[in-house]
Design a protein around this motif. Structure first.
Motif, PDB file in Angstrom:
ATOM      1  N   GLU A  16       1.151   4.317  -2.942  1.00 30.70           N
ATOM      2  CA  GLU A  16       0.859   5.691  -2.577  1.00 30.70           C
ATOM      3  C   GLU A  16       2.002   6.550  -3.164  1.00 30.70           C
ATOM      4  OE1 GLU A  16       0.348   5.577   1.558  1.00 30.70           O
ATOM      5  OE2 GLU A  16      -1.810   4.812   1.612  1.00 30.70           O
ATOM      6  N   PRO A  24      -3.725  -5.797   2.737  1.00 33.78           N
ATOM      7  CA  PRO A  24      -3.826  -4.429   3.115  1.00 33.78           C
ATOM      8  C   PRO A  24      -2.905  -4.171   4.010  1.00 33.78           C
ATOM      9  CG  PRO A  24      -5.567  -5.504   3.728  1.00 33.78           C
ATOM     10  CD  PRO A  24      -4.924  -6.432   2.979  1.00 33.78           C
ATOM     11  N   GLN A  25      -2.348  -4.886   4.934  1.00 38.61           N
ATOM     12  CA  GLN A  25      -1.383  -4.970   5.802  1.00 38.61           C
ATOM     13  C   GLN A  25      -0.915  -6.263   6.357  1.00 38.61           C
ATOM     14  OE1 GLN A  25      -2.923  -2.577   9.070  1.00 38.61           O
ATOM     15  NE2 GLN A  25      -4.565  -4.416   9.753  1.00 38.61           N
ATOM     16  N   GLN A  30      -1.998  -5.103  -3.224  1.00 45.11           N
ATOM     17  CA  GLN A  30      -2.385  -3.993  -1.899  1.00 45.11           C
ATOM     18  C   GLN A  30      -3.691  -4.816  -1.620  1.00 45.11           C
ATOM     19  OE1 GLN A  30      -4.686  -1.073  -2.754  1.00 45.11           O
ATOM     20  NE2 GLN A  30      -4.888  -0.877  -0.591  1.00 45.11           N
ATOM     21  N   GLN A  31      -4.872  -4.877  -2.431  1.00 52.12           N
ATOM     22  CA  GLN A  31      -6.001  -5.286  -2.157  1.00 52.12           C
ATOM     23  C   GLN A  31      -6.054  -6.673  -1.326  1.00 52.12           C
ATOM     24  OE1 GLN A  31      -8.053  -5.495  -5.757  1.00 52.12           O
ATOM     25  NE2 GLN A  31      -7.975  -3.227  -6.136  1.00 52.12           N
ATOM     26  N   ARG A  37       0.874  -1.399  -0.059  1.00 47.13           N
ATOM     27  CA  ARG A  37      -0.029   0.041   0.067  1.00 47.13           C
ATOM     28  C   ARG A  37       0.743   1.301  -0.142  1.00 47.13           C
ATOM     29  NH1 ARG A  37      -4.804   0.901   4.087  1.00 47.13           N
ATOM     30  NH2 ARG A  37      -5.829  -0.513   2.858  1.00 47.13           N
ATOM     31  N   ARG A  80      -2.067  -2.843  -7.424  1.00 47.61           N
ATOM     32  CA  ARG A  80      -3.203  -2.891  -6.548  1.00 47.61           C
ATOM     33  C   ARG A  80      -3.825  -4.121  -6.212  1.00 47.61           C
ATOM     34  NH1 ARG A  80      -5.006   2.380  -7.599  1.00 47.61           N
ATOM     35  NH2 ARG A  80      -3.777   3.462  -9.174  1.00 47.61           N
TER      36      ARG A  80
END
Length: 530
Positions: A46, A87-88, A83-84, A42, A80
Motif C-alpha cells: 500500500e 494477508p496478515q 501479500q496474497q 500488505r 503481491r
C-alpha cells in the motif's frame, strides 16, 4: 540468514519478515515516504502504491530504486504474491511451505534491489558454511541432470529427438547444440534454460511430463503446477549462473534452493519408487567430490563459450518462424518498393548499355589489344551484415533488456537495429522514455507498430500518462501519436469516456484544484483517442 535443520519453518519465516520490515523503512525513504518502522507485506504494498501515485507512476518509482521496467515488475509481482499468501501474520502462527517460499523469494528480490541501489544498506547476512554451498552445487547439478533424463525418457531415439528440436526451435540452434555438446548427446550442448523450456512448454508438459508432477502437495505456489515449475526453474537458472561464476549464495538463495529441490525432485522420486519413471533424483544427488568438480568445470567452460545463460524460462517455446502478418499499409509499401526497384534497374541497364555502345567504338581492332579495364573482374560485393550481427559487433547481445536500455537512453540507431532484426516490443517499455522525451527512439518504435505485442496495453499506458500529466508533464505530440496508434479503439475509447464522466462528477462534487486538474487530464486524453 543462517541455515540449520533445527530451525523450524516459522523461525525462518519470521527471520524473513524481520528483513522485509527493516528494508521497508529504507525503501520508502527513497520514495519520499517517512515511516518509523516497517509492518506486514500488505502495508508495504500500500505504501509503495501511494508513492507511485504521488511520484507520477511506476517509471518514477523504478528510477528512484535504480530498477528497469522488467525488474520493477518482478519486484512488485513477488511482493503481491507474498501479500496474497500472507494477508496478515501473528507471531507463532503456523506457516506453510508456500508462505515461506513466497517470503524468501521476496527477500532475494530485496537482495537484488540492494545491489542496484547503493543507498540501501539493510543486511540479509551471507552464509559462510562450505557444506551448505557444496550441497547447493549438488542440488543444481541433480536438477539439471534430472531435466536431461526426463527429456531423454520422452525421446529415447536421438534422431527423432533432433528432428523434434528442429521443429520446436530451428535447424541453426540444433547445429549449435550439436557442436557444443558431446558426441551423440545434443542435450549436453543445451543451456539450463533451454532444457527447462523443453519441459515447461505448454504442449510438451501436458503431453510428456504432467503425470510425473501430479503430486497434490507439491508445486502449488502458483495457480498450476506447470506455471509453478516454470517460475522455480527460472529462479534456479539465476542461482546456477551465480554458481557458475563462483559466487557464494546468500542464505535466502540457499533456503529457496532447498525448498525448490524438494518441490521438484519430490514428485519425481515418488514416481521412481512407484515404477513410473527411470529417473532417480536420489541417485543423482549421490556424487563424489571429483565428479562434482568436473561437472562445474565443464559448466564454467560452457558459460565462457556461450556468454552465459541470459534468457529467462518462458511460458512457451517461441517458434522462430512466427511473425505478424503484414498490414495493408505494409503490403502497399512492399509492392511500391518492388516497382520502384524495377524502374531503377531498368534505368541503370539503359545507362550501362549506352556507355558500352560509346566506348566499344574506340576499342582496338586487334584481339591482343583488349582494354585492361575490360579484363578487370568486378569485385565481389561484400555481403552486408545483418542487424543482429551489427548489434553483436557493437557488443550488444540480442536481448530485450538491451532494447529497453536503448529506448531509455534514446539510442535510435540501436533501437532500429533491434526492430530490423525482428524483435518485438511492448508499449509499457516506453513509459520512461515518454517522460524523458526520447523522441528519436520512440519515433523508431512507432514506425514498427506490428512489432508491438503487448496484450491490452492501454489501461496501464493511459494510467501512467494520467499521473504524469497530473504531476505537470505535458501531453506531447509523441504521446498523442502513441495514443492514436495503439489506443484509438472502441473498447478503450468507451472506457476513457466513462473515466472522463467519473472525473467530471468528482470535480463537481469536490471542486478543488486537484480534481479539476484530473478531469482536464482525462478529457485531454479522451479528445486524442475518440
Amino acid at each position: 540468514m543462517t541455515l540449520s535443520t533445527s530451525h523450524s519453518i516459522n523461525a525462518q519465516f519470521e527471520y524473513c519478515l524481520g528483513i522485509i520490515r527493516h528494508a521497508s523503512v529504507e525503501i520508502l525513504a527513497l520514495l519520499n515516504v517517512t515511516v518509523t518502522e516497517g509492518k506486514d507485506p500488505r502495508w508495504l504494498l500500500e505504501q509503495i502504491d501511494n508513492a507511485r501515485l504521488s511520484l507520477g507512476g511506476w517509471a518514477a518509482v523504478a528510477k528512484r530504486l535504480h530498477l528497469n521496467d522488467a525488474e520493477m515488475t518482478e519486484f512488485t509481482l513477488r511482493l503481491r504474491l507474498l501479500q496474497q499468501r500472507v494477508p496478515q501474520y501473528e507471531s507463532g502462527q503456523e506457516v506453510t511451505p508456500n508462505q515461506l517460499m513466497a517470503a524468501v523469494r521476496f527477500v532475494t528480490a530485496l537482495e537484488h534491489l540492494r545491489l542496484q541501489q547503493p543507498a540501501l544498506t539493510f543486511n540479509t547476512e551471507k552464509v559462510e558454511d562450505d557444506e551448505s554451498q557444496q550441497q547447493a552445487h549438488r542440488q543444481v547439478r541433480a536438477l539439471e541432470l534430472m531435466l536431461k533424463a526426463l527429456i531423454q525418457q520422452a525421446w529415447p531415439d536421438p534422431v527423432r529427438l533432433n528432428n523434434h528440436l528442429k521443429t520446436l526451435f530451428n535447424a541453426d540452434r540444433v547445429r549449435r547444440w550439436l557442436k557444443l555438446g558431446e558426441r551423440n548427446d545434443i542435450l549436453s550442448g543445451m543451456m539450463f534454460s533451454e532444457l527447462a523450456q523443453m519441459v515447461v512448454d505448454k504442449k510438451e508438459f501436458s503431453r510428456y511430463y504432467a503425470p510425473l508432477f501430479s503430486d497434490r502437495d507439491r508445486l502449488t505456489l502458483l495457480v498450476e503446477p506447470r506455471k509453478t515449475l516454470q517460475t522455480f526453474l527460472d529462479d534456479i537458472r539465476q542461482i546456477r549462473n551465480a554458481l557458475t561464476v563462483q559466487q557464494q549464495l546468500s542464505g535466502a538463495q540457499l533456503t529457496l534452493l532447498d525448498n525448490y529441490y524438494a518441490q521438484i525432485a519430490g514428485p519425481i522420486q515418488r514416481a521412481f519408487e512407484e515404477g513410473r519413471t527411470r529417473v532417480n533424483p536420489a541417485g543423482l544427488m549421490a556424487v563424489d567430490a571429483s565428479e562434482l568438480h568436473a561437472f562445474w568445470d565443464n559448466a564454467q567452460r560452457r558459460d565462457r563459450q556461450t556468454g552465459g545463460d541470459l534468457f529467462e524460462v518462458r511460458d512457451a517455446i517461441e517458434k522462430p518462424t512466427q511473425r505478424a502478418p503484414r498490414t495493408p499499409e505494409e503490403r502497399v509499401q512492399l509492392i511500391s518498393g518492388a516497382l520502384w526497384g524495377a524502374v531503377g534497374v531498368m534505368a541503370l541497364a539503359i545507362v550501362v548499355g549506352g556507355f558500352w555502345l560509346v566506348t566499344s567504338d574506340n576499342a582496338p581492332a586487334s584481339a591482343s589489344g583488349v582494354n585492361p579495364a575490360a579484363q578487370t573482374a568486378p569485385q565481389e560485393m561484400k555481403e552486408k551484415p545483418s542487424s543482429r550481427e551489427t548489434l553483436l559487433r557493437k557488443g550488444i547481445t540480442w536481448d530485450e533488456s538491451n532494447l529497453r536500455a536503448a529506448i531509455d537512453r534514446n539510442d535510435a540507431s540501436t533501437v532500429r537495429l533491434f526492430m530490423q532484426g525482428g524483435m518485438d516490443w511492448k508499449l509499457s517499455w516506453t513509459e520512461q522514455a515518454q517522460s524523458a522525451k526520447n523522441d528519436a527512439a520512440l519515433d523508431v518504435l512507432l514506425s514498427y507498430p506490428t512489432r508491438m505485442v503487448e496484450q491490452k496495453p492501454c489501461r496501464r499506458f493511459i494510467n501512467t500518462l494520467s499521473h504524469a500529466m497530473a504531476a505537470g508533464e505535458p501531453l506531447t505530440p509523441m504521446r498523442k501519436a502513441y495514443l492514436d496508434a495503439f489506443c484509438a479503439v472502441p473498447a478503450v475509447v468507451d472506457r476513457q469516456a466513462r473515466e472522463v464522466e467519473r472525473a467530471k462528477r468528482r470535480a463537481q462534487a469536490m471542486p478543488d484544484a486537484s480534481n479539476k486538474q484530473w478531469f482536464a487530464v482525462q478529457r485531454a486524453i479522451y479528445e486524442v483517442i475518440r
